[in-house]
Design a protein around this motif. Structure first.
Motif, PDB file in Angstrom:
ATOM      1  N   MET A   1       6.316 -26.416  41.278  1.00  0.00           N
ATOM      2  CA  MET A   1       6.176 -25.056  40.570  1.00  0.00           C
ATOM      3  C   MET A   1       4.130 -24.918  40.433  1.00  0.00           C
ATOM      4  N   SER A   2       3.751 -26.174  40.304  1.00  0.00           N
ATOM      5  CA  SER A   2       2.059 -26.121  40.121  1.00  0.00           C
ATOM      6  C   SER A   2       1.783 -25.311  41.511  1.00  0.00           C
ATOM      7  N   ASP A   3       2.303 -25.887  42.746  1.00  0.00           N
ATOM      8  CA  ASP A   3       1.821 -24.463  44.206  1.00  0.00           C
ATOM      9  C   ASP A   3       1.882 -23.342  43.728  1.00  0.00           C
ATOM     10  N   MET A   4       3.467 -22.782  42.702  1.00  0.00           N
ATOM     11  CA  MET A   4       3.336 -22.062  42.539  1.00  0.00           C
ATOM     12  C   MET A   4       2.156 -20.955  41.363  1.00  0.00           C
ATOM     13  N   ILE A   5       2.257 -21.763  40.113  1.00  0.00           N
ATOM     14  CA  ILE A   5       0.901 -21.541  39.759  1.00  0.00           C
ATOM     15  C   ILE A   5      -0.788 -21.072  40.062  1.00  0.00           C
ATOM     16  N   SER A   6      -0.895 -22.074  41.280  1.00  0.00           N
ATOM     17  CA  SER A   6      -2.015 -22.404  41.765  1.00  0.00           C
ATOM     18  C   SER A   6      -2.181 -20.660  42.993  1.00  0.00           C
ATOM     19  N   SER A   7      -1.131 -20.078  43.084  1.00  0.00           N
ATOM     20  CA  SER A   7      -0.892 -19.590  44.677  1.00  0.00           C
ATOM     21  C   SER A   7      -1.595 -18.158  43.673  1.00  0.00           C
ATOM     22  N   PHE A   8      -1.129 -18.499  42.063  1.00  0.00           N
ATOM     23  CA  PHE A   8      -1.884 -16.508  41.438  1.00  0.00           C
ATOM     24  C   PHE A   8      -2.906 -16.595  41.668  1.00  0.00           C
ATOM     25  N   PHE A   9      -3.892 -17.559  41.811  1.00  0.00           N
ATOM     26  CA  PHE A   9      -5.402 -17.473  41.472  1.00  0.00           C
ATOM     27  C   PHE A   9      -5.899 -17.134  43.122  1.00  0.00           C
ATOM     28  N   THR A  10      -4.908 -16.712  43.467  1.00  0.00           N
ATOM     29  CA  THR A  10      -5.771 -17.296  44.744  1.00  0.00           C
ATOM     30  C   THR A  10      -5.860 -15.053  45.684  1.00  0.00           C
ATOM     31  N   PRO A  11      -7.406 -14.917  46.344  1.00  0.00           N
ATOM     32  CA  PRO A  11      -7.932 -13.552  46.830  1.00  0.00           C
ATOM     33  C   PRO A  11      -5.969 -12.094  47.717  1.00  0.00           C
ATOM     34  N   SER A  12      -5.247 -13.702  47.959  1.00  0.00           N
ATOM     35  CA  SER A  12      -4.037 -12.816  48.696  1.00  0.00           C
ATOM     36  C   SER A  12      -2.725 -12.105  47.347  1.00  0.00           C
ATOM     37  N   PHE A  13      -3.001 -12.913  46.026  1.00  0.00           N
ATOM     38  CA  PHE A  13      -1.958 -12.968  45.188  1.00  0.00           C
ATOM     39  C   PHE A  13      -2.422 -10.894  44.739  1.00  0.00           C
ATOM     40  N   SER A 267       7.544 -10.803  42.473  1.00  0.00           N
ATOM     41  CA  SER A 267       7.510 -10.870  43.804  1.00  0.00           C
ATOM     42  C   SER A 267       7.111 -12.348  44.058  1.00  0.00           C
ATOM     43  N   LYS A 268       6.642 -12.529  43.311  1.00  0.00           N
ATOM     44  CA  LYS A 268       6.078 -14.032  43.768  1.00  0.00           C
ATOM     45  C   LYS A 268       7.162 -15.005  43.886  1.00  0.00           C
ATOM     46  N   LEU A 269       7.676 -14.564  42.733  1.00  0.00           N
ATOM     47  CA  LEU A 269       9.281 -15.597  41.877  1.00  0.00           C
ATOM     48  C   LEU A 269      10.105 -15.026  42.816  1.00  0.00           C
ATOM     49  N   ALA A 270      10.822 -13.702  43.070  1.00  0.00           N
ATOM     50  CA  ALA A 270      11.400 -13.142  44.096  1.00  0.00           C
ATOM     51  C   ALA A 270      11.842 -14.276  45.038  1.00  0.00           C
TER      52      ALA A 270
END
Lengths: 305, 373
Positions: A1-13, A267-270
């Protein structure tokens, strides 16, 4: 889950948000410009759907994505003219016309699919073309900014340019002032010599073009096919953003941005195991909360007076 | 004397006959456009052959349901949900509310109906009571859901249209998830619910057709809505508020209670319609997207001039074409129920146009004046 959250703060997001946000911004601009001039355009969803379908069709029969794009513009203008004709010349209720056009688009696009491809699902067997992605030289090589700014679909850049032009048009030109005047009070506008119908006609045509481009983005970039009901309420989100922002383009754009982020999170959570049907409602819940908050705020303002 | 005589004479430019003429002309134009659309897509080597083919298909489309009782019964079956949705929406429109939540209410109330209809444990086994449980449960669910936009509108004057549209998408997501997670056949991951218990389903009332008892329920509802609108205090408040919100407020009608009652009633009717449609036609809940009946309800309300009987007539007309197109779908590659949308959109565009045929009427009136002089 923390991976998921940190992925929201990336340029690709951020890039993802821009990708899913483009059609929403087109829809918002479409709803905004029409209602600014006093003709609420509820048909955004329907025009988007037709834009998406005809973009695929015209590019498939002509073999060129650019001719497809021209066709999309034509479709947007034609539908805008229908809306303008019936609301301004025939004095019909714009809401009713909007509902009718939306229903028509939902059903008739499926029928056209059936006639053109023999299936009611997608245009997968039409050789349609896709508008190119644009890699901006130099910028694409800069680490973070390159990922965010470069490499989007052509229409994303068109969308951003149009948003800037629209802001200039509305706030810095006499015509923008005329549009606002027509939206606030057509009789007052008329009495100072503004040609209300002409101003509104131009606004509605712009609205039709924005919505159609939003549709084209979906079927000629984001995906390379048209599928049944592919706009999936994006047009309504645009209308909601307009409802939140009212006549203020900055707020409309920011609201659209929030919805785009919500859509990006979806689209990330999907990709996770969470129930997708519930996840899909997140953007609409955001819109709903935004609208409720707005009306409570306005209610308090009215009461305070 | 002469003026009295002139008054009694039938004139096409009078309010009533002119309205009928407008509707008839709209229908003619809508059908003509459908014919033209057919001409474009129909198979044929030459233009006369195309015209011939299109003509034959077109006549088939207009007459097919009259061929036998089964086909005609199909029209009546199709008409039931459209009338329900139209009745629900006309209550909103009459009050001056542009609420389109009937679409979402249809879906979520269908889920509520399914909750009872799939399990014998929640039912009694008596067909009459079982159907009633499901229909009332769906109605209550619809009514309560509709209270949310109703409250926001009544209390904060929120934009009920956008809110109801967002709710449609949310209700669909929640409803579909509930069907898949709780109401599907256990162990099977599908998109439909477990089959309905036989005692919950509505019985067929005309042998050798699909016509179910829902047609009686819907006709009763038409009468009830008529009585509500034209014979009760609430109905009067609804009509006055729809004509002029300020007048209603100044004359002391509480807007809050009125909006809440209208939303609950409209939600209830929508929910009932959903249950009646599901229990009458379906074996299990299989809607994997919004059924589109709620939006069509808005069209029905508009075409029927927000009058319960008008809505019934409009629903019959549209169902006639839809049923015909669906029955013919297998016989022709270009006929499909979706083709009827051409008729629907043109009818709506023309009938909602206040100025449609107006200049013609004015010319006729002017001519008459000149003759009299």
């Amino acid at each position: 889950m923390s991976d998921m959250i940190s992925s929201f703060f990336t340029p690709s997001f951020v890039a993802l948000v821009i990708r899913v946000g483009t059609p929403l911004l087109f829809a918002s601009m479409s709803a905004y410009v029409a209602s600014l001039a006093g003709i609420p355009n509820i048909a955004v969803e329907g025009i988007m759907l037709f834009g998406a379908l005809f973009g695929v069709y015209f590019s498939a029969i002509s073999g060129s994505a650019w001719i497809g794009l021209l066709g999309v513009l034509a479709v947007g203008v034609v539908l805008a003219l229908v809306l303008a004709f019936f609301t301004m010349k025939m004095k019909a209720d714009p809401i009713m016309i909007g509902i009718a056009l939306n229903l028509f688009a939902t059903d008739f696009s499926v029928w056209l699919l059936l006639v053109w491809t023999g299936s009611k699902g997608t245009t997968a067997n039409l050789p349609s073309k896709v508008l190119p992605t644009v890699n901006i030289p130099f910028i694409e090589n800069i680490p973070i900014i390159g990922t965010i700014i470069s490499g989007h679909y052509f229409l994303t850049y068109v969308c951003i340019v149009m948003a800037i032009l629209l802001a200039i048009l509305v706030y810095k030109t006499p015509f923008g002032l005329h549009m606002q005047a027509c939206g606030l009070d057509e009789h007052a506008a008329d009495s100072v010599g503004i040609k209300v119908n002409r101003v509104r006609l131009i606004a509605v045509i712009m609205s039709g073009i924005f919505a159609a481009l939003g549709g084209a983005y979906l079927s000629m970039g984001y995906l390379s096919i048209f599928s049944n009901n592919m706009t999936a309420s994006r047009g309504w989100i645009g209308i909601a953003a307009q409802a939140v922002g009212g006549g203020n383009f900055l707020i409309v754009t920011l609201t659209t941005g929030v919805f785009a982020i919500a859509q990006g999170i979806v689209s990330k959570l999907a990709l996770t195991s969470l129930p997708s049907d519930l996840i899909n409602t997140i953007p609409y819940v955001c819109v709903l909360i935004g609208l409720i908050g707005l009306s409570v705020k306005e209610y308090r303002k009215r009461r305070a007076r | 004397m002469t003026t009295e005589k002139a008054k009694k004479r039938f004139r096409i430019t009078d309010e009533g006959p002119f309205e009928v003429l407008r509707i008839l002309v709209s229908i003619l134009i809508a059908l003509a456009v459908t014919f033209v659309v057919l001409c474009f897509v129909i198979e044929g080597d030459s233009i006369p052959a195309r015209l011939g083919n299109a003509g034959a298909t077109f006549i088939k489309l207009l007459t097919y349901p009259c061929k036998n009782m089964f086909y005609f019964g199909y029209v009546l079956v199709k008409m039931v949900p459209l009338t329900f949705a139209g009745l629900a929406t006309l209550l909103y429109f009459r009050t001056g509310l542009f609420n389109l939540s009937t679409e979402g209410v249809f879906y979520i109330a269908g889920v509520a109906c399914t909750y009872f209809a799939v399990s014998e444990a929640r039912l009694t086994g008596n067909p009459f009571i079982d159907s009633a449980i499901c229909i009332v449960a769906a109605g209550l669910c619809g009514g309560i859901i509709a209270l949310l936009p109703g409250y926001l509108k009544a209390k904060f004057q929120a934009n009920e249209m956008v809110i109801s549209l967002m709710m449609n998408s949310i209700l669909f997501g929640i409803g579909f998830w509930m069907i898949k997670t709780f109401l599907a056949i256990s162990g099977v991951t599908g998109t439909s619910s477990a089959p309905f218990v036989a005692s919950a389903r509505l019985t067929t009332i005309i042998p050798k057709t699909q016509v179910h008892s829902g047609i009686i329920i819907v006709l009763v509802m038409v009468v009830l809505v008529y009585i509500l609108l034209f014979k009760t205090k609430l109905g009067y408040a609804i009509r006055i508020t729809g004509l002029n919100q300020n007048f209603a407020r100044y004359s002391g009608m509480g807007a809050f209670g009125l909006f809440m009652s209208v939303h609950f009633l409209a939600g209830f009717i929508g929910g009932m319609g959903s249950a009646v449609e599901l229990l009458g036609v379906y074996q299990s809940f299989t809607w994997s997207q919004l059924p589109g009946l709620g939006f069509t309800g808005a069209l029905m309300a508009m075409l029927g001039k927000n009058h319960p009987i008008g809505v019934t007539v409009a629903a019959f007309g549209i169902s006639y074409l839809r049923a015909s197109a669906q029955l013919l779908a297998n016989s022709s590659p270009v006929i499909d129920i979706k083709l009827v949308s051409v008729v629907e959109v043109i009818l709506t565009l023309l009938i909602s146009s206040q100025y449609f045929l107006r200049s013609w009427r004015e010319k006729q009136l002017l001519k008459e004046e000149q003759c009299n002089e």
